[in-house]
Design a protein around this motif. Structure first.
Motif, PDB file in Angstrom:
ATOM      1  N   LEU A  67       0.848  -1.183   0.000  1.00 28.49           N
ATOM      2  CA  LEU A  67       0.000   0.000   0.000  1.00 28.49           C
ATOM      3  C   LEU A  67       0.886   1.236   0.000  1.00 28.49           C
ATOM      4  CD1 LEU A  67      -2.521  -1.020   2.806  1.00 28.49           C
ATOM      5  CD2 LEU A  67      -3.041  -0.935   0.378  1.00 28.49           C
ATOM      6  N   ALA A  68       0.410   2.292  -0.634  1.00 25.28           N
ATOM      7  CA  ALA A  68       1.138   3.570  -0.607  1.00 25.28           C
ATOM      8  C   ALA A  68       0.161   4.680  -0.950  1.00 25.28           C
ATOM      9  CB  ALA A  68       2.304   3.555  -1.592  1.00 25.28           C
ATOM     10  N   ARG A  69       0.521   5.891  -0.590  1.00 27.68           N
ATOM     11  CA  ARG A  69      -0.311   7.042  -0.936  1.00 27.68           C
ATOM     12  C   ARG A  69       0.186   7.638  -2.244  1.00 27.68           C
ATOM     13  NH1 ARG A  69      -3.982   8.001   2.659  1.00 27.68           N
ATOM     14  NH2 ARG A  69      -3.697   7.334   4.836  1.00 27.68           N
ATOM     15  N   THR A 126       9.297  -6.628 -10.184  1.00 31.01           N
ATOM     16  CA  THR A 126      10.730  -6.839  -9.959  1.00 31.01           C
ATOM     17  C   THR A 126      11.485  -5.533  -9.766  1.00 31.01           C
ATOM     18  OG1 THR A 126      10.784  -8.946 -11.119  1.00 31.01           O
ATOM     19  CG2 THR A 126      12.836  -7.703 -11.048  1.00 31.01           C
ATOM     20  N   ASP A 127      11.091  -4.487 -10.505  1.00 32.19           N
ATOM     21  CA  ASP A 127      11.824  -3.220 -10.462  1.00 32.19           C
ATOM     22  C   ASP A 127      11.185  -2.188  -9.535  1.00 32.19           C
ATOM     23  OD1 ASP A 127       9.621  -3.105 -12.104  1.00 32.19           O
ATOM     24  OD2 ASP A 127      10.509  -1.689 -13.517  1.00 32.19           O
ATOM     25  N   ALA A 128      10.248  -2.601  -8.677  1.00 30.70           N
ATOM     26  CA  ALA A 128       9.595  -1.655  -7.777  1.00 30.70           C
ATOM     27  C   ALA A 128      10.564  -1.191  -6.693  1.00 30.70           C
ATOM     28  CB  ALA A 128       8.363  -2.295  -7.140  1.00 30.70           C
ATOM     29  N   ALA A 129      10.602   0.127  -6.471  1.00 27.14           N
ATOM     30  CA  ALA A 129      11.466   0.705  -5.443  1.00 27.14           C
ATOM     31  C   ALA A 129      10.664   0.911  -4.168  1.00 27.14           C
ATOM     32  CB  ALA A 129      12.045   2.034  -5.919  1.00 27.14           C
ATOM     33  N   PHE A 130      11.173   0.435  -3.054  1.00 27.31           N
ATOM     34  CA  PHE A 130      10.458   0.486  -1.785  1.00 27.31           C
ATOM     35  C   PHE A 130      10.162   1.916  -1.365  1.00 27.31           C
ATOM     36  CE2 PHE A 130      10.283   0.308   2.915  1.00 27.31           C
ATOM     37  CZ  PHE A 130       9.251  -0.602   3.048  1.00 27.31           C
ATOM     38  N   ARG A 131      11.048   2.844  -1.688  1.00 23.95           N
ATOM     39  CA  ARG A 131      10.872   4.244  -1.298  1.00 23.95           C
ATOM     40  C   ARG A 131      10.169   5.080  -2.362  1.00 23.95           C
ATOM     41  NH1 ARG A 131      10.320   4.350   3.824  1.00 23.95           N
ATOM     42  NH2 ARG A 131      11.973   3.189   4.906  1.00 23.95           N
ATOM     43  N   ASP A 132       9.766   4.472  -3.452  1.00 25.48           N
ATOM     44  CA  ASP A 132       9.044   5.209  -4.492  1.00 25.48           C
ATOM     45  C   ASP A 132       7.998   4.289  -5.116  1.00 25.48           C
ATOM     46  OD1 ASP A 132       8.264   7.228  -6.158  1.00 25.48           O
ATOM     47  OD2 ASP A 132       9.964   7.047  -7.526  1.00 25.48           O
ATOM     48  N   ILE A 133       7.114   3.766  -4.289  1.00 21.83           N
ATOM     49  CA  ILE A 133       6.137   2.769  -4.728  1.00 21.83           C
ATOM     50  C   ILE A 133       5.184   3.320  -5.798  1.00 21.83           C
ATOM     51  CG2 ILE A 133       4.168   1.385  -3.955  1.00 21.83           C
ATOM     52  CD1 ILE A 133       5.684   1.016  -1.290  1.00 21.83           C
ATOM     53  N   LEU A 173       4.439  -6.199   2.170  1.00 24.42           N
ATOM     54  CA  LEU A 173       5.360  -5.400   2.970  1.00 24.42           C
ATOM     55  C   LEU A 173       4.911  -3.951   2.849  1.00 24.42           C
ATOM     56  CD1 LEU A 173       7.934  -5.769   4.685  1.00 24.42           C
ATOM     57  CD2 LEU A 173       9.261  -5.152   2.667  1.00 24.42           C
ATOM     58  N   LEU A 174       4.918  -3.239   3.984  1.00 22.24           N
ATOM     59  CA  LEU A 174       4.461  -1.856   3.989  1.00 22.24           C
ATOM     60  C   LEU A 174       5.559  -0.940   4.498  1.00 22.24           C
ATOM     61  CD1 LEU A 174       0.904  -2.252   5.608  1.00 22.24           C
ATOM     62  CD2 LEU A 174       1.511  -2.355   3.191  1.00 22.24           C
ATOM     63  N   PRO A 175       5.626   0.295   3.984  1.00 23.49           N
ATOM     64  CA  PRO A 175       6.523   1.285   4.573  1.00 23.49           C
ATOM     65  C   PRO A 175       6.191   1.462   6.055  1.00 23.49           C
ATOM     66  CG  PRO A 175       5.658   2.048   2.464  1.00 23.49           C
ATOM     67  CD  PRO A 175       4.930   0.795   2.793  1.00 23.49           C
ATOM     68  N   ARG A 176       7.233   1.714   6.852  1.00 23.48           N
ATOM     69  CA  ARG A 176       7.063   1.746   8.307  1.00 23.48           C
ATOM     70  C   ARG A 176       6.040   2.784   8.750  1.00 23.48           C
ATOM     71  NH1 ARG A 176      12.582   1.821  11.378  1.00 23.48           N
ATOM     72  NH2 ARG A 176      12.669  -0.100  10.146  1.00 23.48           N
ATOM     73  N   GLU A 177       6.047   3.965   8.125  1.00 25.02           N
ATOM     74  CA  GLU A 177       5.126   5.007   8.554  1.00 25.02           C
ATOM     75  C   GLU A 177       3.674   4.625   8.246  1.00 25.02           C
ATOM     76  OE1 GLU A 177       6.921   6.077   4.528  1.00 25.02           O
ATOM     77  OE2 GLU A 177       7.608   5.322   6.469  1.00 25.02           O
ATOM     78  N   GLY A 205      -2.853   2.150  14.082  1.00 25.68           N
ATOM     79  CA  GLY A 205      -3.566   3.065  14.958  1.00 25.68           C
ATOM     80  C   GLY A 205      -5.052   3.136  14.706  1.00 25.68           C
ATOM     81  N   ILE A 206      -5.519   2.418  13.685  1.00 25.23           N
ATOM     82  CA  ILE A 206      -6.943   2.440  13.376  1.00 25.23           C
ATOM     83  C   ILE A 206      -7.643   1.357  14.184  1.00 25.23           C
ATOM     84  CG2 ILE A 206      -8.655   2.183  11.539  1.00 25.23           C
ATOM     85  CD1 ILE A 206      -6.564   3.180   9.599  1.00 25.23           C
TER      86      ILE A 206
END
Length: 549
Positions: free
Chosen positions: A132-134, A147-154, A191-195, A202-203
């Motif tokens: 998931l990402a915003r 394969t080429d997905a960047a974790f910090r630029d989903i 896998l999700l970004p930590r934030e 929290g939901i």
């Protein structure tokens, strides 16, 4: 396509042969004998599959998956098998260079060019990480990790489910199935970004509300788990758990109506039940199916005999209900069950509550959607008596034409007409009384008035158990009469116009027959006052009680 071209070339060659020219002359017609079997094969529906297994990733933040490539290859073997899937073409993408975002999109677009007939059977399968990402607008979106997905630029590098679904919906075939052996829960094949993980934790509900897939006509989307759950690989099975049981079902075990073929819904229901049992309820595969009818997607075998009748539902309205036949529990919805032909007592229950209990006659080969019983159990027509107000929108019209006034209305609503999600709404309203016009400062002109309005609308309807909302276009005829008895003027005026506008309403069903209803409308009309024409808006709102029949 090559078979069709071969047949056409054979016909052209026969037409151009010397013998044909001598006998038929220039432009003569030639009788050509075409092999009927070859012609039938050339126009037969094709069976095509694109299977993607993403196991390796360039970004080390994504952990490699053990069995995604094997999932795709194992399913491909079942679909290629002449004794099972007998698919004409099965393409597997599993190597790193084949599972990039660009490569997967290119393969989907190529599939669109190959599956050009409405009756082609098309299967698209993905085994991979989900996340998931915003996006750029701040909205939470689901992504398939390529394969080429960047974790910090989903958002910029992974394949969004919206884009994937868009490509899938553009396939010309009406017999299409997409299987997602992935999840977005933050564990398992995800896998999700930590934030974002901290935000979801929290939901209080544990996760966001489950999204509704916008499935296109006659298409199906199967997911290895429900929204917010974890899809798992299993070392003992050496597969994604759902995929393992899906393939097992294609061996014939999923043929619940015993007609010789395993359809998509049969295979999913088999895999869903076994996955739920294997994971002890922690993983519940889900399905989004807009239209089933006679399930058109045969995944394995061939229909060679009349099957047992089936009762089924994949409508979210019935999720969680239990299907009972002749007092025996058969399955929990969504899903289906095969029954013995004849007269059967069908019940839908949730806990101690019985939603419907109907006696039906069902014949061999029949597939009965349980929503049909639901629509038969509850009347879809209602007649409401309402009271409320109507008024012109602008202050000048209220001062010079007619101030806000009370009125009575009768509303007839026909649900699921002319289509399942539409309604026909007819209303008649009227009012009579005395009012005063404010034509000059500090002065008023009394008059009596009579108004009558006839309206018709075709709104779209949303339903949630007892609550229904509707909104859509409306047209109405408005008759307004005014009578004056003053020193300056004695006489009557009359206005009659047709008006376009919109309507909205809400209905709360008290029981099987009674309901509370409210309706409002906003219309645009044209009137002539003192020789001058003007476009004015008028609105009305009513509330009352209705009877369903």
């Amino acid at each position: 396509m090559r078979r069709i071209l071969f047949t056409l070339l054979a016909v052209l060659a026969a037409c151009a042969s010397p013998g044909s020219l001598e006998k038929g002359g220039k432009g003569g017609l030639v009788s050509v004998k075409v092999d009927e079997t070859a012609l039938s094969d050339a126009y037969a529906p094709r069976r095509l599959a694109l299977l993607v297994g993403v196991s390796q990733f360039q970004d080390s933040q994504w952990r490699n998956l053990r069995y995604s490539s094997k999932d795709a290859e194992d399913l491909a073997a079942a679909l290629r098998d002449p004794g099972r899937g007998h698919f004409d073409r099965v393409r597997v993408l599993s190597r790193p260079e084949e599972t990039t975002r660009a490569s997967i999109l290119a393969a989907l677009r190529q599939l669109r060019q190959e599956a050009t007939r409405p009756d082609d059977v098309v299967v698209v399968y993905f085994s991979a990480h989900g996340t998931l990402a915003r996006d750029g607008k701040g909205e939470l979106k689901r992504y398939l990790v390529t394969t080429d997905a960047a974790f910090r630029d989903i958002p910029q590098t992974a394949l969004s489910m919206d884009a994937l679904k868009s490509e899938f919906d553009q396939l010309p075939s009406r017999r299409r199935l997409m299987v997602l052996a992935t999840c977005h829960s933050g564990s398992g094949k995800s896998l999700l970004p930590r934030e974002l993980e901290a935000e979801l934790a929290g939901i209080k509900s544990g996760f966001y509300a489950r999204p509704i897939e916008e499935s296109s006509r006659a298409s199906m989307v199967f997911a290895a788990c429900d929204w917010g759950e974890t899809a798992r690989e299993d070392e003992g099975l050496r597969n994604d758990i759902y995929t393992h049981f899906l393939i097992n079902g294609l061996n014939g075990a999923a043929d619940r109506n015993v007609d010789g073929a395993v359809t998509a819904t049969e295979a999913h229901d088999y895999a869903r039940r076994h996955t739920y049992a294997f994971t002890e309820g922690r993983q519940r595969p889900s399905a989004e199916i807009l239209e089933v009818g006679a399930d058109p997607v045969v995944l394995s075998g061939r229909i060679d005999r009349m099957g047992r009748p089936e009762l089924f539902s994949y409508n979210p309205r019935l999720d969680g209900f239990t299907l009972k036949v002749d007092g025996e529990t058969r399955t929990e919805l969504p899903g289906g069950a095969a029954v013995t032909p004849g007269r059967r007592t069908v019940e839908l229950t949730k806990g101690d509550n019985v939603l419907i209990r109907e006696v039906v006659d069902i014949t061999a080969g029949e597939r009965l959607p349980l929503e049909r019983l639901l629509s038969q159990a509850f009347p879809r027509r209602s007649l409401s008596v309402m009271g409320g107000m109507f008024s012109f929108v602008d202050a000048r019209s209220r001062d010079e034409l007619l101030p806000a006034a009370p009125e009575l209305a009768v509303v007839l609503r026909l649900e699921e007409r002319p289509l399942p999600d539409l309604s026909l709404v007819f209303d008649v309203s009227g009012s009579r009384g005395r009012r005063s016009l404010n034509l000059v400062p500090g002065g008023s002109v009394p008059f009596t008035y009579t108004s009558l309005s006839l309206g018709a609308a075709v709104p779209y309807t949303w339903r949630w158990e007892r609550l229904s909302l509707y909104a859509g276009p409306r047209v109405a005829a408005l008759l307004l009469q005014r009578s004056f008895q003053t020193e300056a003027f004695t006489g009557a005026q009359q206005y009659f116009t047709f008006s376009p506008g919109v309507v909205g309403g809400v209905v709360w069903r008290l029981n099987d027959r009674l309901e509370l209803a409210a309706q409002t409308q906003l219309m645009l009309t044209y009137v002539v006052v003192d020789g001058q024409g003007q476009a004015v808006g008028f609105s009305g709102g009513w509330a009352g009680v209705g009877y369903r029949f």
